[in-house]
Design a protein around this motif. Structure first.
Motif, mmCIF file in Angstrom:
data_model
loop_
_atom_site.group_PDB
_atom_site.id
_atom_site.type_symbol
_atom_site.label_atom_id
_atom_site.label_comp_id
_atom_site.label_asym_id
_atom_site.label_seq_id
_atom_site.Cartn_x
_atom_site.Cartn_y
_atom_site.Cartn_z
ATOM 1 N N LYS A 186 -24.838 -0.367 1.778
ATOM 2 C CA LYS A 186 -25.750 0.777 1.918
ATOM 3 C C LYS A 186 -25.188 1.995 1.206
ATOM 4 C CE LYS A 186 -28.789 3.203 5.023
ATOM 5 N NZ LYS A 186 -29.939 2.878 4.199
ATOM 6 N N ILE A 187 -23.907 2.294 1.433
ATOM 7 C CA ILE A 187 -23.275 3.444 0.775
ATOM 8 C C ILE A 187 -23.298 3.258 -0.742
ATOM 9 C CG2 ILE A 187 -21.087 4.673 0.443
ATOM 10 C CD1 ILE A 187 -20.539 4.113 3.467
ATOM 11 N N ALA A 188 -22.969 2.064 -1.210
ATOM 12 C CA ALA A 188 -22.963 1.791 -2.656
ATOM 13 C C ALA A 188 -24.371 1.943 -3.243
ATOM 14 C CB ALA A 188 -22.417 0.391 -2.925
ATOM 15 N N ARG A 189 -25.384 1.407 -2.553
ATOM 16 C CA ARG A 189 -26.767 1.524 -3.042
ATOM 17 C C ARG A 189 -27.211 2.979 -3.127
ATOM 18 N NH1 ARG A 189 -27.326 -2.716 0.137
ATOM 19 N NH2 ARG A 189 -28.254 -1.565 1.867
ATOM 20 N N LEU A 190 -26.835 3.771 -2.130
ATOM 21 C CA LEU A 190 -27.207 5.186 -2.158
ATOM 22 C C LEU A 190 -26.611 5.871 -3.381
ATOM 23 C CD1 LEU A 190 -26.898 6.036 1.636
ATOM 24 C CD2 LEU A 190 -29.008 5.950 0.284
ATOM 25 N N GLY A 191 -25.383 5.513 -3.727
ATOM 26 C CA GLY A 191 -24.761 6.073 -4.928
ATOM 27 C C GLY A 191 -25.504 5.669 -6.183
ATOM 28 N N VAL A 192 -25.882 4.396 -6.273
ATOM 29 C CA VAL A 192 -26.616 3.893 -7.436
ATOM 30 C C VAL A 192 -27.983 4.575 -7.540
ATOM 31 C CG1 VAL A 192 -27.750 1.831 -8.389
ATOM 32 C CG2 VAL A 192 -25.421 1.678 -7.519
ATOM 33 N N GLU A 193 -28.579 4.870 -6.383
ATOM 34 C CA GLU A 193 -29.892 5.530 -6.359
ATOM 35 C C GLU A 193 -29.795 7.026 -6.661
ATOM 36 O OE1 GLU A 193 -31.394 4.626 -2.455
ATOM 37 O OE2 GLU A 193 -31.606 2.496 -2.906
ATOM 38 N N GLY A 194 -28.582 7.514 -6.904
ATOM 39 C CA GLY A 194 -28.417 8.910 -7.279
ATOM 40 C C GLY A 194 -28.188 9.871 -6.129
ATOM 41 N N LYS A 195 -27.921 9.345 -4.951
ATOM 42 C CA LYS A 195 -27.606 10.215 -3.810
ATOM 43 C C LYS A 195 -26.148 10.644 -3.952
ATOM 44 C CE LYS A 195 -31.594 9.374 -1.855
ATOM 45 N NZ LYS A 195 -32.691 10.258 -2.120
ATOM 46 N N SER A 196 -25.935 11.888 -4.279
ATOM 47 C CA SER A 196 -24.568 12.356 -4.513
ATOM 48 C C SER A 196 -23.893 12.854 -3.243
ATOM 49 C CB SER A 196 -24.558 13.466 -5.568
ATOM 50 O OG SER A 196 -25.351 14.551 -5.127
ATOM 51 N N GLN A 197 -24.683 13.095 -2.184
ATOM 52 C CA GLN A 197 -24.094 13.519 -0.922
ATOM 53 C C GLN A 197 -24.715 12.740 0.231
ATOM 54 O OE1 GLN A 197 -24.625 17.600 0.418
ATOM 55 N NE2 GLN A 197 -22.861 17.439 1.755
ATOM 56 N N ILE A 198 -23.829 12.110 1.011
ATOM 57 C CA ILE A 198 -24.243 11.427 2.235
ATOM 58 C C ILE A 198 -23.647 12.219 3.392
ATOM 59 C CG2 ILE A 198 -24.158 9.314 3.606
ATOM 60 C CD1 ILE A 198 -23.703 7.784 0.977
ATOM 61 N N VAL A 199 -24.495 12.585 4.333
ATOM 62 C CA VAL A 199 -24.073 13.340 5.509
ATOM 63 C C VAL A 199 -24.204 12.434 6.723
ATOM 64 C CG1 VAL A 199 -24.563 15.312 7.009
ATOM 65 C CG2 VAL A 199 -24.787 15.549 4.529
ATOM 66 N N PHE A 200 -23.098 12.206 7.399
ATOM 67 C CA PHE A 200 -23.106 11.478 8.670
ATOM 68 C C PHE A 200 -23.069 12.515 9.782
ATOM 69 C CE2 PHE A 200 -21.397 8.337 5.759
ATOM 70 C CZ PHE A 200 -21.943 7.143 6.196
ATOM 71 N N VAL A 201 -23.933 12.350 10.784
ATOM 72 C CA VAL A 201 -24.011 13.311 11.883
ATOM 73 C C VAL A 201 -23.625 12.622 13.184
ATOM 74 C CG1 VAL A 201 -25.494 14.870 13.190
ATOM 75 C CG2 VAL A 201 -25.849 14.599 10.729
ATOM 76 N N ILE A 202 -22.634 13.216 13.860
ATOM 77 C CA ILE A 202 -22.215 12.741 15.181
ATOM 78 C C ILE A 202 -22.523 13.851 16.174
ATOM 79 C CG2 ILE A 202 -20.312 11.964 16.633
ATOM 80 C CD1 ILE A 202 -18.862 11.086 14.063
ATOM 81 N N GLY A 203 -23.385 13.571 17.124
ATOM 82 C CA GLY A 203 -23.772 14.570 18.114
ATOM 83 C C GLY A 203 -22.717 14.763 19.177
ATOM 84 N N GLY A 204 -23.018 15.663 20.086
ATOM 85 C CA GLY A 204 -22.140 15.934 21.210
ATOM 86 C C GLY A 204 -22.370 14.946 22.333
ATOM 87 N N SER A 205 -21.902 15.292 23.501
ATOM 88 C CA SER A 205 -21.941 14.370 24.633
ATOM 89 C C SER A 205 -23.361 14.044 25.088
ATOM 90 C CB SER A 205 -21.135 14.940 25.803
ATOM 91 O OG SER A 205 -21.678 16.181 26.205
ATOM 92 N N LEU A 206 -24.336 14.869 24.742
ATOM 93 C CA LEU A 206 -25.727 14.613 25.141
ATOM 94 C C LEU A 206 -26.548 13.965 24.034
ATOM 95 C CD1 LEU A 206 -26.481 17.928 27.065
ATOM 96 C CD2 LEU A 206 -25.820 15.707 28.014
#
Length: 159
Positions: free
Chosen positions: A91-111
């Motif tokens: 998935k990460i590799a495909r996103l790069g090939v598709e031209g996505k230069s920034q991937i943001v992963f979001v981890i929420g808080g306890s809720l």
């Protein structure tokens, strides 16, 4: 490629900080890594659903303020898709090939994450149906991103 982690709350345990530093160092040969910590809201004991929703919303606003236009956002959420390490690498590799230069992963808080954050996410990823402390999740996520880059590069990794 730039990988950004947007996380809620600070790391309190030194051993988590040490692990995050180690994986950040390892990842530096594969990508530009940025870790953004936004403030968490204190949740009083016995908080009702309305208060919890307000807390998620406040934390969500802080998260969304850090997301750049054009970034591909992956929200970590129990209800997301479960991938194995090879699938995440692909998935990460495909996103790069598709031209996505920034991937943001979001981890929420306890809720968890607000509906607004989930609506902005391009993809929801689940590591398990179990709940993990968000500090530990940072280490697990960084390890899996590192493993993913090694897999994509054809380098050895532990199975």
């Amino acid at each position: 490629m730039k990988i950004t982690l947007i996380t809620v709350g600070k790391i309190k345990e030194r051993y988590f900080e040490d692990a995050i530093k180690e994986y950040s160092k390892r990842l530096s040969r594969y990508c530009k890594l940025e870790i953004i910590q936004v403030a968490d809201e204190k949740t009083p004991d016995g908080a009702g659903e309305a208060l919890e929703a307000q807390i998620r919303e406040k934390e969500g606003q802080r998260i969304l303020a850090q997301v750049k236009d054009g970034a591909y956002v992956i929200a970590l959420a129990i209800e997301g898709d479960m991938l194995d390490s090879v699938e995440l690498s692909g998935k990460i590799a495909r996103l790069g090939v598709e031209g996505k230069s920034q991937i943001v992963f979001v981890i929420g808080g306890s809720l968890g994450l607000s509906p607004a954050v989930m609506a902005r996410a391009d993809y929801a990823l689940s590591f398990s149906r179990m709940t993990f402390p968000h500090q530990l999740m940072r280490v697990i996520l960084l390890e899996q991103i590192y493993r993913g880059f090694r897999i994509a590069a054809g380098e050895p990794y532990h199975k």
